[in-house]
Scaffold this motif. Structure first.
Motif, PDB file in Angstrom:
ATOM      1  N   TRP A 222       1.111   4.184  -2.842  1.00  0.00           N
ATOM      2  CA  TRP A 222       0.940   5.582  -2.446  1.00  0.00           C
ATOM      3  C   TRP A 222       2.056   6.461  -3.027  1.00  0.00           C
ATOM      4  N   PHE A 223       3.287   5.934  -3.017  1.00  0.00           N
ATOM      5  CA  PHE A 223       4.441   6.723  -3.458  1.00  0.00           C
ATOM      6  C   PHE A 223       4.898   6.398  -4.882  1.00  0.00           C
TER       7      PHE A 223
ATOM      8  N   ALA B  57       0.839  -1.200   0.000  1.00  0.00           N
ATOM      9  CA  ALA B  57       0.000   0.000   0.000  1.00  0.00           C
ATOM     10  C   ALA B  57       0.876   1.252   0.000  1.00  0.00           C
ATOM     11  N   ALA B  58       1.975   1.222   0.760  1.00  0.00           N
ATOM     12  CA  ALA B  58       2.898   2.353   0.775  1.00  0.00           C
ATOM     13  C   ALA B  58       3.542   2.544  -0.604  1.00  0.00           C
TER      14      ALA B  58
END
Length: 263
Positions: A61-62, A57-58
């Motif tokens: 996001w990035f 998920a991180a």
């Protein structure tokens, strides 16, 4: 040990590949028929699953920032070409991230759940007639060896992931050939990693199990690719890992020329 004579192929590559995939189905059958095995298997997979879902998920996001970071050459391009190049870069990053996640998930979960999966593998072997040539390996020694071998496999998978990341930028090839190659490579690493427990029980290390699996590579690939595909399904790794350990026990016994029939 005569590796070739122990694991000599007896059918065509396609049949052996499908037979390897069938070992996962047999592992699922062994697992779901035993509530005790299911209880043993769910805890470490859940812990790793939460960690990896958070990490992916991180990454999502990035991903835009990362795509821009690795494509500075596109800064002066037209808006359409710049955005297109960064979409391709983002997809490549997510693809390689998924590949590395699938491969390293196995290693990390096996480390977390080493005693749980060891118990699953041993119980499966007991159903199949026990463990010929078993050696008494202290828990901490086994964990240390498992961790060392897992780190080696993780390093190899990372080395493979970098060229795949680069190849992901190639139009058409990056969206067709690269995923297939990635599945084959990821499947091979998964097969080598998952058979660790039954080989450790026999006092055999990574080079020996790798040599035995190479003697019948299509079967090992069939099993590993089937597991790889299941792991790509959302929550698939959490649900399939314990059954994959059971299937890997069957694969290890087959590669060693030992019975895989219950009795």
């Amino acid at each position: 040990m005569d590796v070739i004579s122990i694991a000599r192929p007896v059918t065509g590559p396609a049949s052996r590949f499908l037979s390897g995939a069938g070992l996962l189905l047999r592992g699922i059958g062994l697992y779901v028929r035993s509530p005790k095995l299911m209880l043993l298997g769910i805890v470490p997979a859940l812990i790793s699953g939460v960690l990896y879902l958070a990490a992916f998920a991180a990454l999502v996001w990035f991903v835009d920032d990362l795509a821009a970071l690795i494509t500075p050459f596109a800064d002066d391009w037209s808006t359409v070409l710049r955005n297109l190049s960064r979409v391709v870069a983002g997809l490549a990053i997510l693809g390689v991230g998924g590949l590395l996640g699938v491969v390293t998930f196995t290693a990390v979960t096996l480390v977390i759940g080493d005693p749980f999966y060891e118990a699953i593998s041993e119980r499966v072997e007991n159903r199949l007639g026990g463990t010929p040539g078993a050696v008494d390996v202290p828990f901490w020694s086994s964990l240390r060896r498992s961790l060392a071998d897992s780190l080696r496999l993780m390093a190899l998978s990372a080395l493979v992931g970098v060229p795949l990341l680069v190849a992901g930028f190639i139009p058409l090839v990056g969206q067709t050939v690269v995923p297939v190659v990635g599945a084959a490579i990821g499947g091979w690493f998964l097969a080598v990693e998952l058979v660790g427990a039954p080989f450790y029980r026999r006092g055999m290390r990574l080079p020996e199990r790798r040599a035995l699996l190479k003697a019948d590579r299509p079967t090992a690939l069939g099993f590993g690719v089937a597991v790889f595909v299941c792991f790509l399904i959302p929550l698939g790794a959490i649900l399939v890992m314990p059954a994959a350990v059971a299937g890997a026990t069957l694969l290890a016994r087959r590669s060693l020329g030992q019975s895989t029939k219950e009795g």
